[in-house]
Design a protein around this motif. Structure first.
Motif, PDB file in Angstrom:
ATOM      1  N   VAL A 293       6.306   6.713   6.654  1.00 28.47           N
ATOM      2  CA  VAL A 293       5.181   6.381   7.539  1.00 28.47           C
ATOM      3  C   VAL A 293       5.632   5.684   8.815  1.00 28.47           C
ATOM      4  CG1 VAL A 293       4.650   4.074   6.631  1.00 28.47           C
ATOM      5  CG2 VAL A 293       2.789   5.549   7.449  1.00 28.47           C
ATOM      6  N   THR A 294       6.880   5.241   8.877  1.00 28.69           N
ATOM      7  CA  THR A 294       7.322   4.392   9.979  1.00 28.69           C
ATOM      8  C   THR A 294       7.861   5.185  11.171  1.00 28.69           C
ATOM      9  OG1 THR A 294       9.569   4.182   9.110  1.00 28.69           O
ATOM     10  CG2 THR A 294       7.969   2.536   8.402  1.00 28.69           C
ATOM     11  N   ARG A 295       7.822   4.540  12.316  1.00 23.29           N
ATOM     12  CA  ARG A 295       8.501   5.018  13.529  1.00 23.29           C
ATOM     13  C   ARG A 295       9.273   3.821  14.073  1.00 23.29           C
ATOM     14  NH1 ARG A 295       8.730   9.405  16.426  1.00 23.29           N
ATOM     15  NH2 ARG A 295       8.865   9.398  18.694  1.00 23.29           N
ATOM     16  N   VAL A 296      10.613   3.878  13.939  1.00 23.35           N
ATOM     17  CA  VAL A 296      11.454   2.697  14.121  1.00 23.35           C
ATOM     18  C   VAL A 296      12.578   2.992  15.108  1.00 23.35           C
ATOM     19  CG1 VAL A 296      12.922   1.021  12.910  1.00 23.35           C
ATOM     20  CG2 VAL A 296      10.958   2.023  11.747  1.00 23.35           C
ATOM     21  N   PRO A 297      12.889   2.058  16.019  1.00 20.54           N
ATOM     22  CA  PRO A 297      14.032   2.266  16.918  1.00 20.54           C
ATOM     23  C   PRO A 297      15.335   2.334  16.134  1.00 20.54           C
ATOM     24  CG  PRO A 297      13.216   0.006  17.080  1.00 20.54           C
ATOM     25  CD  PRO A 297      12.223   0.765  16.257  1.00 20.54           C
ATOM     26  N   HIS A 298      16.214   3.260  16.535  1.00 23.09           N
ATOM     27  CA  HIS A 298      17.469   3.418  15.799  1.00 23.09           C
ATOM     28  C   HIS A 298      18.650   3.446  16.767  1.00 23.09           C
ATOM     29  CE1 HIS A 298      20.474   4.858  12.973  1.00 23.09           C
ATOM     30  NE2 HIS A 298      19.618   4.586  12.005  1.00 23.09           N
ATOM     31  N   PRO A 299      19.753   2.752  16.426  1.00 19.43           N
ATOM     32  CA  PRO A 299      20.913   2.709  17.321  1.00 19.43           C
ATOM     33  C   PRO A 299      21.476   4.087  17.654  1.00 19.43           C
ATOM     34  CG  PRO A 299      21.117   1.027  15.625  1.00 19.43           C
ATOM     35  CD  PRO A 299      19.929   1.862  15.255  1.00 19.43           C
ATOM     36  N   LEU A 300      21.483   5.013  16.681  1.00 22.13           N
ATOM     37  CA  LEU A 300      22.043   6.336  16.947  1.00 22.13           C
ATOM     38  C   LEU A 300      21.193   7.134  17.925  1.00 22.13           C
ATOM     39  CD1 LEU A 300      23.274   7.501  13.428  1.00 22.13           C
ATOM     40  CD2 LEU A 300      24.631   6.639  15.332  1.00 22.13           C
ATOM     41  N   ALA A 301      19.942   6.736  18.083  1.00 17.09           N
ATOM     42  CA  ALA A 301      19.061   7.384  19.060  1.00 17.09           C
ATOM     43  C   ALA A 301      18.999   6.587  20.352  1.00 17.09           C
ATOM     44  CB  ALA A 301      17.662   7.554  18.474  1.00 17.09           C
ATOM     45  N   GLY A 302      19.971   5.695  20.553  1.00 17.68           N
ATOM     46  CA  GLY A 302      19.976   4.872  21.759  1.00 17.68           C
ATOM     47  C   GLY A 302      18.851   3.863  21.784  1.00 17.68           C
ATOM     48  N   GLY A 303      18.366   3.474  20.603  1.00 21.37           N
ATOM     49  CA  GLY A 303      17.266   2.522  20.515  1.00 21.37           C
ATOM     50  C   GLY A 303      15.900   3.155  20.607  1.00 21.37           C
ATOM     51  N   ALA A 304      15.835   4.479  20.748  1.00 27.26           N
ATOM     52  CA  ALA A 304      14.536   5.162  20.788  1.00 27.26           C
ATOM     53  C   ALA A 304      13.942   5.201  19.387  1.00 27.26           C
ATOM     54  CB  ALA A 304      14.701   6.580  21.328  1.00 27.26           C
TER      55      ALA A 304
ATOM     56  N   THR B  30      -1.316   7.886   8.129  1.00 28.67           N
ATOM     57  CA  THR B  30      -1.852   6.724   8.843  1.00 28.67           C
ATOM     58  C   THR B  30      -3.361   6.769   9.016  1.00 28.67           C
ATOM     59  OG1 THR B  30      -1.468   7.814  10.980  1.00 28.67           O
ATOM     60  CG2 THR B  30       0.304   6.413  10.125  1.00 28.67           C
ATOM     61  N   GLY B  31      -4.025   7.779   8.454  1.00 21.47           N
ATOM     62  CA  GLY B  31      -5.464   7.907   8.661  1.00 21.47           C
ATOM     63  C   GLY B  31      -6.242   6.667   8.262  1.00 21.47           C
ATOM     64  N   TRP B  32      -5.829   6.005   7.197  1.00 19.76           N
ATOM     65  CA  TRP B  32      -6.544   4.822   6.705  1.00 19.76           C
ATOM     66  C   TRP B  32      -6.372   3.617   7.639  1.00 19.76           C
ATOM     67  CZ3 TRP B  32      -4.183   0.249   4.656  1.00 19.76           C
ATOM     68  CH2 TRP B  32      -2.789   0.271   4.661  1.00 19.76           C
ATOM     69  N   LEU B  33      -5.473   3.737   8.604  1.00 23.48           N
ATOM     70  CA  LEU B  33      -5.206   2.645   9.548  1.00 23.48           C
ATOM     71  C   LEU B  33      -5.896   2.840  10.890  1.00 23.48           C
ATOM     72  CD1 LEU B  33      -1.369   2.420   8.852  1.00 23.48           C
ATOM     73  CD2 LEU B  33      -3.095   0.775   8.082  1.00 23.48           C
ATOM     74  N   ALA B  34      -6.802   3.810  10.980  1.00 26.28           N
ATOM     75  CA  ALA B  34      -7.359   4.222  12.275  1.00 26.28           C
ATOM     76  C   ALA B  34      -7.977   3.073  13.059  1.00 26.28           C
ATOM     77  CB  ALA B  34      -8.386   5.332  12.064  1.00 26.28           C
TER      78      ALA B  34
ATOM     79  N   GLY C 187       3.750   6.662   3.141  1.00 22.85           N
ATOM     80  CA  GLY C 187       4.487   7.907   3.224  1.00 22.85           C
ATOM     81  C   GLY C 187       3.890   8.892   4.207  1.00 22.85           C
ATOM     82  N   SER C 188       3.932  10.157   3.830  1.00 21.98           N
ATOM     83  CA  SER C 188       3.430  11.222   4.694  1.00 21.98           C
ATOM     84  C   SER C 188       2.629  12.221   3.879  1.00 21.98           C
ATOM     85  CB  SER C 188       4.589  11.922   5.411  1.00 21.98           C
ATOM     86  OG  SER C 188       5.503  12.452   4.471  1.00 21.98           O
TER      87      SER C 188
ATOM     88  N   VAL D 244       0.863  -1.183   0.000  1.00 21.14           N
ATOM     89  CA  VAL D 244       0.000   0.000   0.000  1.00 21.14           C
ATOM     90  C   VAL D 244       0.896   1.229   0.000  1.00 21.14           C
ATOM     91  CG1 VAL D 244      -1.904   1.199   1.108  1.00 21.14           C
ATOM     92  CG2 VAL D 244      -1.734  -1.292   1.278  1.00 21.14           C
ATOM     93  N   GLY D 245       0.955   1.890  -1.141  1.00 25.11           N
ATOM     94  CA  GLY D 245       1.842   3.025  -1.340  1.00 25.11           C
ATOM     95  C   GLY D 245       2.634   2.837  -2.617  1.00 25.11           C
ATOM     96  N   ALA D 246       2.316   3.649  -3.639  1.00 19.52           N
ATOM     97  CA  ALA D 246       2.958   3.481  -4.946  1.00 19.52           C
ATOM     98  C   ALA D 246       3.987   4.576  -5.192  1.00 19.52           C
ATOM     99  CB  ALA D 246       1.905   3.485  -6.058  1.00 19.52           C
ATOM    100  N   SER D 247       4.786   4.865  -4.172  1.00 19.93           N
ATOM    101  CA  SER D 247       5.851   5.835  -4.329  1.00 19.93           C
ATOM    102  C   SER D 247       7.182   5.135  -4.133  1.00 19.93           C
ATOM    103  CB  SER D 247       5.664   6.988  -3.340  1.00 19.93           C
ATOM    104  OG  SER D 247       6.503   8.088  -3.672  1.00 19.93           O
ATOM    105  N   LEU D 248       8.200   5.855  -3.681  1.00 16.56           N
ATOM    106  CA  LEU D 248       9.553   5.312  -3.636  1.00 16.56           C
ATOM    107  C   LEU D 248       9.662   4.068  -2.763  1.00 16.56           C
ATOM    108  CD1 LEU D 248      12.566   5.674  -4.388  1.00 16.56           C
ATOM    109  CD2 LEU D 248      12.783   7.070  -2.330  1.00 16.56           C
ATOM    110  N   ALA D 249       9.189   4.139  -1.513  1.00 22.91           N
ATOM    111  CA  ALA D 249       9.328   2.990  -0.608  1.00 22.91           C
ATOM    112  C   ALA D 249       8.570   1.780  -1.135  1.00 22.91           C
ATOM    113  CB  ALA D 249       8.846   3.356   0.790  1.00 22.91           C
ATOM    114  N   GLY D 250       7.362   2.005  -1.651  1.00 19.19           N
ATOM    115  CA  GLY D 250       6.579   0.900  -2.184  1.00 19.19           C
ATOM    116  C   GLY D 250       7.237   0.247  -3.376  1.00 19.19           C
TER     117      GLY D 250
END
Length: 411
Positions: A289-300, A250-254, A112-113, A14-20
């Motif tokens: 569209v993602t919110r992902v833990p990242h090592p440079l953010a200490g896993g936040a 994310t509106g379609w995922l409400a 995406g956003s 779902v998403g026909a842009s770059l990531a998709g």
């Protein structure tokens, strides 16, 4: 780890842009031979979005700058101009706006956003106020950019700065309005922000910092004539652009049950999560569209609205789907680029999380050159250059050693 999981036979993206598109490519390249469906809310095949605020606004033939090449053998069923409106992870279906239900073994969320809009509690926007996120937005805005006209750009982040620079290059009288002390202050700090501020002003842009817009002026038939500023002054304009940032789509995922605050919450393998932190079977996400833990953010968890992030997360999401019993964590080094007034701005890492900026070079006279490294609690967390792209390689190697995976610099 258990080996009872099996790869999917049918995947809906779902998403026909770059990531998709990049997820679809990665799936096929890795040998996925099953059914592949790509859903897009716009009636276009995938196109590149960064040029929308640059070349599309200035080039004589903008179409040549936007199309993303489709690889041979993609063998996807395209559902374009048919937005997804619902995800049911239990039934494993995606519902489109026309009521069509698409069953899946696995789904990729890559929507995406969207552009942050004017607050709904305020009066409706007059005609001539634009946001810029898609192709039609760029085409409509481009039609307004006639030499000698007056344009207000509200928000001096990367997008707002690029739009202001493009409009100034077209010969418009541009006012760039920013609530912070400097452009890009929240993203890269006051030093780089001040450097960019000087570039804007030297290009003839009227940059107003510590300033917000409280309202718009319009004719009786609803066409914009000006903006009202926080200092109670009124600025006459022919058009305005809202460059207030982006929000994950994310509106379609409400009613999907997924954790959605600030984006689709994912684990390190890009598997979508429930509010209790449980991974949802068969659901991954990639891109803005993602919110992902990242090592440079200490896993936040972090949300990264960058081109390279979409490409790298697409590859990781595809791997997770095809190797569910042995996924690999995503830890790509974020990188970003922008071109303003003939100068190339490049960054790596997460400068916005720094508590200290160290200046290695700062030259505004003659050749514009800036090199800044960003640190958190004494540790390198990012770097930015203007006119010194090659110097980023050393910073990137150090960031990789601190926990990020190898990823080539954007060019």
């Amino acid at each position: 780890m258990s080996t009872s999981l099996t790869p999917p036979r049918s995947i809906v993206i779902v998403g026909a842009s770059l990531a998709g598109l990049r997820t679809a490519e990665a799936l096929r390249t890795a040998g996925f031979a099953g059914s592949l469906t790509i859903v897009g809310d716009e009636p276009y095949l995938p196109y590149d979005r960064p040029p929308l605020s640059k070349d599309v606004l200035t080039a004589q033939d903008p179409a040549q700058f936007t199309a993303l090449p489709l690889p041979d053998g993609l063998d996807a069923r395209w559902q374009l101009g048919r937005p997804a409106v619902r995800l049911d992870p239990r039934a494993r279906t995606v519902t489109l706006a026309d009521g069509t239900r698409l069953p899946y073994d696995a789904v990729v969320i890559a929507t995406g956003s969207t552009a942050r809009t004017w607050p709904a509690r305020r009066p409706p926007l007059p005609r001539g106020v634009f946001t810029l996120r898609g192709w039609q937005d760029a085409v409509a805005l481009r039609a307004e950019l006639a030499p000698g006209r007056k344009l207000a750009v509200i928000g001096a982040g990367f997008l707002g700065g690029e739009v202001a620079a493009a409009a100034r290059a077209r010969g418009l009288d541009v006012t760039l309005i920013e609530s912070a002390a400097q452009p890009l202050e929240r993203a890269v700090g006051t030093v780089a922000g001040g450097f960019v501020a000087t570039m804007h002003r030297e290009a003839g842009i009227d940059l107003r910092t510590h300033t917000t817009v409280s309202g718009f002026l319009a004719t009786d038939d609803g066409r914009i004539t000006g903006v009202r500023l926080s200092d109670h002054s009124e600025l006459p304009v022919d058009a305005a652009v809202l460059a207030l940032g982006a929000v994950p789509a994310t509106g379609w995922l409400a009613d999907s049950g997924l954790a959605l605050e600030g984006g689709v919450h994912c684990d390190a393998y890009l598997r979508a999560l429930l509010p209790d932190g449980t991974a949802v079977p068969g659901v991954v996400a990639a891109g803005d569209v993602t919110r992902v833990p990242h090592p440079l953010a200490g896993g936040a968890p972090v949300t990264l609205g960058h081109w390279t992030n979409a490409v790298e997360q697409a590859a990781s999401a595809a791997h997770t789907l095809l190797h569910p019993d042995e996924p690999e964590p995503f830890s790509g080094i974020p990188s970003f680029w922008s071109d303003l007034h003939g100068a190339r701005i490049r960054s790596v890492g997460l400068p916005g999380l720094a508590d200290e900026a160290r200046i290695a070079e700062h030259e505004l006279v003659g050749e514009r050159r800036l090199e800044v490294s960003y640190h958190k609690e004494g540790h390198l967390i990012g770097a930015l250059t203007i006119g010194r792209t090659r110097r980023l390689a050393a910073y990137q190697r150090e960031l990789q050693a601190l926990g990020g995976a190898a990823s080539p610099l954007a060019s």
